[in-house]
Design an enzyme around this catalytic site. Structure first.
Site, PDB file in Angstrom:
ATOM      1  N   ASP A 192       2.363  -9.603   9.530  1.00 55.13           N
ATOM      2  CA  ASP A 192       0.906  -9.698   9.456  1.00 55.13           C
ATOM      3  C   ASP A 192       0.554 -11.174   9.292  1.00 55.13           C
ATOM      4  O   ASP A 192       0.165 -11.637   8.216  1.00 55.13           O
ATOM      5  CB  ASP A 192       0.380  -8.861   8.283  1.00 55.13           C
ATOM      6  CG  ASP A 192       0.593  -7.379   8.533  1.00 55.13           C
ATOM      7  OD1 ASP A 192       0.265  -6.915   9.634  1.00 55.13           O
ATOM      8  OD2 ASP A 192       1.122  -6.692   7.643  1.00 55.13           O
ATOM      9  N   SER A 206       7.232  -1.241  11.438  1.00 53.30           N
ATOM     10  CA  SER A 206       5.864  -1.076  10.941  1.00 53.30           C
ATOM     11  C   SER A 206       5.659   0.371  10.535  1.00 53.30           C
ATOM     12  O   SER A 206       6.256   1.279  11.134  1.00 53.30           O
ATOM     13  CB  SER A 206       4.885  -1.441  12.061  1.00 53.30           C
ATOM     14  OG  SER A 206       3.628  -0.841  11.842  1.00 53.30           O
ATOM     15  N   SER A 207       4.788   0.581   9.547  1.00 49.55           N
ATOM     16  CA  SER A 207       4.471   1.951   9.110  1.00 49.55           C
ATOM     17  C   SER A 207       3.906   2.752  10.276  1.00 49.55           C
ATOM     18  O   SER A 207       4.043   3.965  10.327  1.00 49.55           O
ATOM     19  CB  SER A 207       3.412   1.941   8.018  1.00 49.55           C
ATOM     20  OG  SER A 207       3.652   0.942   7.104  1.00 49.55           O
ATOM     21  N   HIS A 246       9.319  -3.324   3.978  1.00 47.20           N
ATOM     22  CA  HIS A 246       8.816  -3.596   2.622  1.00 47.20           C
ATOM     23  C   HIS A 246       9.982  -3.941   1.697  1.00 47.20           C
ATOM     24  O   HIS A 246       9.890  -4.841   0.866  1.00 47.20           O
ATOM     25  CB  HIS A 246       8.130  -2.358   2.027  1.00 47.20           C
ATOM     26  CG  HIS A 246       6.872  -1.944   2.709  1.00 47.20           C
ATOM     27  ND1 HIS A 246       6.781  -0.806   3.470  1.00 47.20           N
ATOM     28  CD2 HIS A 246       5.642  -2.506   2.727  1.00 47.20           C
ATOM     29  CE1 HIS A 246       5.560  -0.681   3.916  1.00 47.20           C
ATOM     30  NE2 HIS A 246       4.846  -1.690   3.499  1.00 47.20           N
ATOM     31  N   MET A 291       0.850  -1.195   0.000  1.00 53.75           N
ATOM     32  CA  MET A 291       0.000   0.000   0.000  1.00 53.75           C
ATOM     33  C   MET A 291       0.889   1.250   0.000  1.00 53.75           C
ATOM     34  O   MET A 291       0.449   2.338   0.356  1.00 53.75           O
ATOM     35  CB  MET A 291      -0.932  -0.006   1.212  1.00 53.75           C
ATOM     36  CG  MET A 291      -1.877  -1.208   1.182  1.00 53.75           C
ATOM     37  SD  MET A 291      -3.504  -0.912   1.886  1.00 53.75           S
ATOM     38  CE  MET A 291      -3.090  -0.554   3.562  1.00 53.75           C
TER      39      MET A 291
HETATM   40  O1  PAF Z   1      -0.185  -5.844   3.753  1.00 52.38           O
HETATM   41  C1  PAF Z   1      -0.578  -4.918   3.015  1.00 52.38           C
HETATM   42  O2  PAF Z   1       0.103  -3.923   2.798  1.00 52.38           O
HETATM   43  C2  PAF Z   1      -1.954  -5.020   2.361  1.00 52.38           C
HETATM   44  O3  PAF Z   1      -2.855  -5.656   3.195  1.00 52.38           O
HETATM   45  C3  PAF Z   1      -1.915  -5.667   0.977  1.00 52.38           C
HETATM   46  C4  PAF Z   1      -1.457  -7.123   1.054  1.00 52.38           C
HETATM   47  C5  PAF Z   1      -0.997  -4.894   0.044  1.00 52.38           C
HETATM   48  C6  PAF Z   1      -3.314  -5.670   0.351  1.00 52.38           C
HETATM   49  O4  PAF Z   1      -3.804  -4.372   0.173  1.00 52.38           O
END
Ligand code: PAF
Length: 281
Positions: free
Chosen positions: A150, A185-186, A37, A30
C-alpha cells in the site's frame, strides 16, 4: 500474549514497558491476518523489545459504496497466529473506544491523498491517517511497520509522522508475492480461479515499466506505453490507473524520477487490486 480491548488498560500496560526502557514496535492491522501481515509482525518483533499489534476494522476509511460490514473478521485465528510469532500485546478496541459519537476533528491528508487511490476513494486516507494517529497516540511506539504494497498509504503515513513531528520511526515491510508475481493481499481470496490467473497482469505491467526504465528510458509516456502493452494483453482487467511516481515524493513527472515507483490499480471481475514495484538498486 496479553489481549487488551480498552485504551486505559493499554496505556497502563505500556507505561510499565516504557519505564523498563524497552523499545516498542507496532503493527496496525484490520485483522484477517495472512502471511504478508505476519511478515510485518516479524519485522516489528526483530527490531523492538516489545511488540504490539492492533486489530481494528476502521469504519472511517471505508467509502459509502465499500462494504465495511462484510470485511472479514477472524480475531481468534488472528490471535493464534500472533501468539505463535511471540507478539507481546494485541490491542482489539471496540468502535466506541476509538471514536466518540460527536467527533469532528480528523487528520487532513493533503493533496497527495486525492490522487491515484484517493480519486476513487476520496475519504479513504483521511480515515486511515486519523485512525493511525489515534493508534500512535495510544501505543506511543518507537517504530511502526507498514506494508510497502500500500505504497500511497505508506507515503502518507510517513509524511504525517514527519509533518506532525511524531516520534516514531516508520518502517516499510517489503511486498510478498506468489511465485507468478501476484502480490499477497486479503482480497486475493475473492478471485475466482480464472480471475486468479489473469491477476498477474498487474505484476507484468509493473515489470514492463521497470524494465523500460532499466533500459535507460526516462520518458513517462514511453514507460507508460510499455505498461499499457502488458495491460492490453488482459482485456478483462479494468484498469484504474498505472504510472511511475517518484518513490520519495509520490509525484508523477516527465521525465520520470531517477528513483521511480511503478504503481497500478484496477479491477478483475468485482475484485479491486493494487500493486507497485521499484527498480532494484
Ligand atoms: O493497512 C491497513 O490495514 C489499514 O489501512 C491500517 C493501517 C491498519 C489503518 O486502519
Amino acid at each position: 500474549m496479553v489481549i487488551i480491548r480498552d485504551v486505559k488498560s493499554l496505556r497502563e500496560a505500556l507505561r510499565e514497558v516504557r519505564m523498563e526502557g524497552r523499545k516498542i514496535g507496532f503493527v496496525p492491522t484490520m485483522g484477517a491476518l495472512h502471511t504478508a501481515h505476519i511478515s510485518l509482525v516479524k519485522i516489528a518483533c526483530e527490531r523492538s523489545d516489545y511488540s504490539v499489534v492492533s486489530i481494528f476494522v476502521n469504519p472511517t476509511q471505508f467509502g459509502p459504496a465499500e462494504d465495511f460490514e462484510r470485511y472479514p473478521r477472524t480475531p481468534e485465528e488472528d490471535c493464534r497466529l500472533l501468539e505463535a510469532e511471540g507478539v507481546d500485546l494485541v490491542f482489539i478496541p471496540t468502535r466506541s473506544e476509538m471514536y466518540a459519537e460527536d467527533e469532528t476533528i480528523t487528520i487532513d491528508p493533503g493533496v497527495k491523498a486525492q490522487i491515484f487511490e484517493g480519486r476513487s476513494r476520496p475519504t479513504h486516507f483521511r480515515g486511515v491517517l486519523t485512525v493511525v494517529a489515534k493508534l500512535f497516540n495510544q501505543v506511543q511506539p518507537d517504530l511502526a511497520v507498514f506494508g510497502e504494497k500500500d505504497a500511497q498509504q505508506l507515503y502518507l503515513v510517513r509524511e504525517m509522522a514527519k509533518n506532525l513531528q511524531m516520534p516514531v520511526e516508520i518502517i516499510a515491510g517489503p511486498t510478498l508475492r506468489e511465485l507468478d508475481g501476484l502480490a499477497l493481499s486479503s482480497r486475493n481470496r475473492y478471485l475466482k480461479k480464472a480471475e486468479r490467473e489473469l491477476a498477474t497482469v498487474l505484476y507484468h505491467a509493473l515489470t514492463a515499466g521497470v524494465e523500460r526504465f532499466q533500459s535507460g528510458e526516462r520518458s513517462l509516456e514511453a514507460i507508460r506505453g510499455s505498461m499499457r502493452e502488458a495491460i492490453n494483453e488482459v482485456p478483462e482487467f479494468e484498469v484504474d490507473y498505472f504510472t511511475a511516481v517518484g518513490d520519495a515524493d509520490f509525484e508523477e513527472t516527465d521525465p520520470v524520477s531517477e528513483k521511480p515507483r511503478m504503481i497500478i490499480a484496477g479491477r478483475i471481475g468485482s475484485v479491486r487490486l493494487i500493486d507497485n514495484l521499484c527498480p532494484s538498486a
